[in-house]
Design a protein around this motif. Structure first.
Motif, PDB file in Angstrom:
ATOM      1  N   GLY A 187      45.857  57.627   7.318  1.00 38.96           N
ATOM      2  CA  GLY A 187      45.023  57.146   8.420  1.00 38.96           C
ATOM      3  C   GLY A 187      44.919  58.146   9.555  1.00 38.96           C
ATOM      4  N   PHE A 188      46.035  58.793   9.891  1.00 36.64           N
ATOM      5  CA  PHE A 188      46.040  59.806  10.945  1.00 36.64           C
ATOM      6  C   PHE A 188      45.215  61.017  10.518  1.00 36.64           C
ATOM      7  CE2 PHE A 188      47.497  62.907  13.936  1.00 36.64           C
ATOM      8  CZ  PHE A 188      48.077  62.234  14.999  1.00 36.64           C
ATOM      9  N   ALA A 189      45.408  61.458   9.263  1.00 41.29           N
ATOM     10  CA  ALA A 189      44.638  62.579   8.740  1.00 41.29           C
ATOM     11  C   ALA A 189      43.143  62.278   8.745  1.00 41.29           C
ATOM     12  CB  ALA A 189      45.106  62.929   7.332  1.00 41.29           C
ATOM     13  N   LEU A 212      47.402  52.653   4.892  1.00 39.91           N
ATOM     14  CA  LEU A 212      47.108  54.061   5.176  1.00 39.91           C
ATOM     15  C   LEU A 212      48.135  54.644   6.146  1.00 39.91           C
ATOM     16  CD1 LEU A 212      43.201  53.953   5.571  1.00 39.91           C
ATOM     17  CD2 LEU A 212      44.585  54.300   3.505  1.00 39.91           C
ATOM     18  N   GLY A 213      49.211  53.868   6.370  1.00 40.32           N
ATOM     19  CA  GLY A 213      50.276  54.327   7.258  1.00 40.32           C
ATOM     20  C   GLY A 213      51.574  54.478   6.486  1.00 40.32           C
ATOM     21  N   TYR A 258      54.734  47.066   6.651  1.00 41.43           N
ATOM     22  CA  TYR A 258      53.536  46.273   6.963  1.00 41.43           C
ATOM     23  C   TYR A 258      53.030  46.492   8.396  1.00 41.43           C
ATOM     24  CZ  TYR A 258      55.098  43.883   2.738  1.00 41.43           C
ATOM     25  OH  TYR A 258      55.515  43.609   1.455  1.00 41.43           O
ATOM     26  N   SER A 259      53.377  47.610   8.989  1.00 39.32           N
ATOM     27  CA  SER A 259      52.985  47.852  10.382  1.00 39.32           C
ATOM     28  C   SER A 259      51.614  48.496  10.511  1.00 39.32           C
ATOM     29  CB  SER A 259      54.003  48.757  11.077  1.00 39.32           C
ATOM     30  OG  SER A 259      55.239  48.109  11.253  1.00 39.32           O
ATOM     31  N   THR A 260      50.727  47.852  11.274  1.00 34.16           N
ATOM     32  CA  THR A 260      49.506  48.497  11.727  1.00 34.16           C
ATOM     33  C   THR A 260      49.912  49.520  12.785  1.00 34.16           C
ATOM     34  OG1 THR A 260      48.160  46.520  11.362  1.00 34.16           O
ATOM     35  CG2 THR A 260      47.304  48.148  12.931  1.00 34.16           C
ATOM     36  N   LEU A 261      49.409  50.744  12.667  1.00 36.62           N
ATOM     37  CA  LEU A 261      49.737  51.808  13.622  1.00 36.62           C
ATOM     38  C   LEU A 261      48.585  51.979  14.602  1.00 36.62           C
ATOM     39  CD1 LEU A 261      51.111  54.464  11.081  1.00 36.62           C
ATOM     40  CD2 LEU A 261      52.352  52.581  12.184  1.00 36.62           C
ATOM     41  N   VAL A 262      48.916  52.117  15.869  1.00 32.94           N
ATOM     42  CA  VAL A 262      47.901  52.324  16.904  1.00 32.94           C
ATOM     43  C   VAL A 262      48.178  53.671  17.556  1.00 32.94           C
ATOM     44  CG1 VAL A 262      46.797  51.405  18.962  1.00 32.94           C
ATOM     45  CG2 VAL A 262      47.842  49.832  17.309  1.00 32.94           C
ATOM     46  N   ASP A 275      40.892  50.068   3.349  1.00 39.04           N
ATOM     47  CA  ASP A 275      40.493  51.406   2.902  1.00 39.04           C
ATOM     48  C   ASP A 275      39.937  52.217   4.074  1.00 39.04           C
ATOM     49  OD1 ASP A 275      41.162  50.830   0.271  1.00 39.04           O
ATOM     50  OD2 ASP A 275      39.158  50.077  -0.206  1.00 39.04           O
ATOM     51  N   ASN A 276      39.948  51.642   5.254  1.00 37.84           N
ATOM     52  CA  ASN A 276      39.322  52.254   6.429  1.00 37.84           C
ATOM     53  C   ASN A 276      40.266  52.254   7.628  1.00 37.84           C
ATOM     54  OD1 ASN A 276      36.237  52.130   5.452  1.00 37.84           O
ATOM     55  ND2 ASN A 276      37.195  50.159   4.990  1.00 37.84           N
ATOM     56  N   ILE A 277      39.938  53.101   8.601  1.00 37.89           N
ATOM     57  CA  ILE A 277      40.557  53.016   9.915  1.00 37.89           C
ATOM     58  C   ILE A 277      39.487  52.526  10.890  1.00 37.89           C
ATOM     59  CG2 ILE A 277      42.222  54.853   9.457  1.00 37.89           C
ATOM     60  CD1 ILE A 277      40.459  56.744  11.148  1.00 37.89           C
ATOM     61  N   VAL A 278      39.929  51.990  12.018  1.00 36.44           N
ATOM     62  CA  VAL A 278      39.010  51.556  13.063  1.00 36.44           C
ATOM     63  C   VAL A 278      39.287  52.382  14.305  1.00 36.44           C
ATOM     64  CG1 VAL A 278      38.280  49.636  14.521  1.00 36.44           C
ATOM     65  CG2 VAL A 278      38.858  49.221  12.119  1.00 36.44           C
ATOM     66  N   VAL A 279      38.228  52.852  14.955  1.00 40.62           N
ATOM     67  CA  VAL A 279      38.366  53.795  16.069  1.00 40.62           C
ATOM     68  C   VAL A 279      37.627  53.305  17.300  1.00 40.62           C
ATOM     69  CG1 VAL A 279      37.765  56.118  16.873  1.00 40.62           C
ATOM     70  CG2 VAL A 279      38.661  55.794  14.555  1.00 40.62           C
ATOM     71  N   GLU A 280      38.300  53.383  18.445  1.00 40.15           N
ATOM     72  CA  GLU A 280      37.659  53.197  19.738  1.00 40.15           C
ATOM     73  C   GLU A 280      37.545  54.569  20.387  1.00 40.15           C
ATOM     74  OE1 GLU A 280      38.281  51.079  24.119  1.00 40.15           O
ATOM     75  OE2 GLU A 280      39.706  50.678  22.491  1.00 40.15           O
ATOM     76  N   VAL A 281      36.336  55.023  20.639  1.00 40.86           N
ATOM     77  CA  VAL A 281      36.125  56.334  21.258  1.00 40.86           C
ATOM     78  C   VAL A 281      36.302  56.188  22.772  1.00 40.86           C
ATOM     79  CG1 VAL A 281      34.506  58.217  21.640  1.00 40.86           C
ATOM     80  CG2 VAL A 281      34.557  57.047  19.419  1.00 40.86           C
ATOM     81  N   LEU A 282      37.356  56.790  23.288  1.00 40.27           N
ATOM     82  CA  LEU A 282      37.627  56.737  24.730  1.00 40.27           C
ATOM     83  C   LEU A 282      36.890  57.850  25.467  1.00 40.27           C
ATOM     84  CD1 LEU A 282      41.467  56.019  24.608  1.00 40.27           C
ATOM     85  CD2 LEU A 282      39.585  54.383  24.773  1.00 40.27           C
ATOM     86  N   LYS A 283      36.729  58.982  24.798  1.00 42.06           N
ATOM     87  CA  LYS A 283      36.001  60.112  25.372  1.00 42.06           C
ATOM     88  C   LYS A 283      35.483  60.977  24.245  1.00 42.06           C
ATOM     89  CE  LYS A 283      36.529  64.247  28.270  1.00 42.06           C
ATOM     90  NZ  LYS A 283      37.487  65.070  29.056  1.00 42.06           N
ATOM     91  N   SER A 284      34.235  61.416  24.356  1.00 41.72           N
ATOM     92  CA  SER A 284      33.643  62.293  23.343  1.00 41.72           C
ATOM     93  C   SER A 284      33.774  63.744  23.786  1.00 41.72           C
ATOM     94  CB  SER A 284      32.166  61.953  23.122  1.00 41.72           C
ATOM     95  OG  SER A 284      32.020  60.667  22.573  1.00 41.72           O
ATOM     96  N   GLY A 285      34.277  64.579  22.879  1.00 37.28           N
ATOM     97  CA  GLY A 285      34.418  65.994  23.173  1.00 37.28           C
ATOM     98  C   GLY A 285      33.116  66.739  22.958  1.00 37.28           C
ATOM     99  N   THR A 286      33.172  68.021  23.204  1.00 31.82           N
ATOM    100  CA  THR A 286      31.970  68.854  23.087  1.00 31.82           C
ATOM    101  C   THR A 286      32.079  69.870  21.967  1.00 31.82           C
ATOM    102  OG1 THR A 286      32.865  70.396  24.741  1.00 31.82           O
ATOM    103  CG2 THR A 286      31.445  68.614  25.535  1.00 31.82           C
ATOM    104  N   GLY A 287      33.213  69.875  21.279  1.00 26.94           N
ATOM    105  CA  GLY A 287      33.405  70.856  20.217  1.00 26.94           C
ATOM    106  C   GLY A 287      32.537  70.568  19.011  1.00 26.94           C
ATOM    107  N   SER A 288      32.262  71.601  18.242  1.00 22.67           N
ATOM    108  CA  SER A 288      31.475  71.451  17.016  1.00 22.67           C
ATOM    109  C   SER A 288      32.410  71.612  15.823  1.00 22.67           C
ATOM    110  CB  SER A 288      30.373  72.508  16.962  1.00 22.67           C
ATOM    111  OG  SER A 288      30.932  73.809  16.984  1.00 22.67           O
TER     112      SER A 288
END
Length: 214
Positions: A145-147, A167-168, A182-186, A77-90
């Motif tokens: 998942g992308f949304a 979610l894909g 059955y593909s996990t999307l990266v 029911d979830n996605i997992v995220v690795e933050v590579l860079k944090s933006g500055t937008g609000s």
């Protein structure tokens, strides 16, 4: 970038040879089955392990957008995220917004594609942030998942997003992208900007509004 399937002419030749030589069969899906052998188990195991270790690895777990305030009861029911860079937008895009994004989508590593099959991306060749043109797309026209990722990103965010097949593209996959079921999307995603329609103007969903770039 799509997986190559055996053409009808080759399949017909194979059938003829089998008839002459007494071979058992020649299937158009054999190569695909060999490429993605035990695919469901590999993908479910990979995502479940990633989900379970997310906290210890400093990864974010984000509940699918459609749950709103509900409770996610399964890992998928979830996605997992690795933050590579944090933006500055609000602020973040809404489901009804459009976005401009740089992205690349891969599958998990397989027999031939040791880095994972790249099934779609918004740039050609090597990525150059100075010259690459972002893709413009509606948030609502992406898989869940992308949304979900887009609706939690700020402008300038660069994320690596892991999406379970639920979610894909589900159990059937996508023939147009060469994605088996059955593909996990990266996805490697960078949010450039987003368009917020002006809800006060009738019929303005696609025309009136403004691009938010910071």
């Amino acid at each position: 970038m799509n997986i190559r399937y055996i053409h009808n002419a080759l399949a017909a030749t194979c059938f003829a040879l089998a008839a002459v030589a007494g071979l058992a069969s020649c299937s158009e899906t054999n190569d695909d089955e060999n490429e993605f052998a035990d695919w469901q188990n590999k993908n479910e195991t990979y995502f479940n392990n990633l989900y379970s270790s997310a906290s210890s690895q400093g990864l974010k777990v984000i509940r699918n957008w459609s749950f709103n305030d509900g409770v996610a009861t399964h890992n998928f029911d979830n996605i997992v995220v690795e933050v590579l860079k944090s933006g500055t937008g609000s602020g973040s895009p809404l489901y009804t917004d459009s976005v401009r994004v740089h992205y690349q989508g891969r599958l998990l590593p397989s027999k031939t594609y040791t880095q994972g099959l790249v099934f779609d991306q918004s740039w050609s060749g090597e990525f150059n942030p100075q010259t690459a043109k972002p893709s413009t797309r509606l948030v609502s026209q992406n898989v869940d998942g992308f949304a979900t990722a887009l609706m939690n990103m700020h402008i300038g965010d660069h994320w690596l997003v892991y999406i379970p097949y639920q979610l894909g593209y589900g159990t059937t996959g996508s023939s147009s992208g060469g994605i088996p079921g059955y593909s996990t999307l990266v996805f490697d995603i960078t949010l450039d900007s987003y368009f917020r329609p002006d809800a006060t103007v009738p019929g303005a969903q696609a025309k009136a509004g403004r691009w938010i770039t910071e």
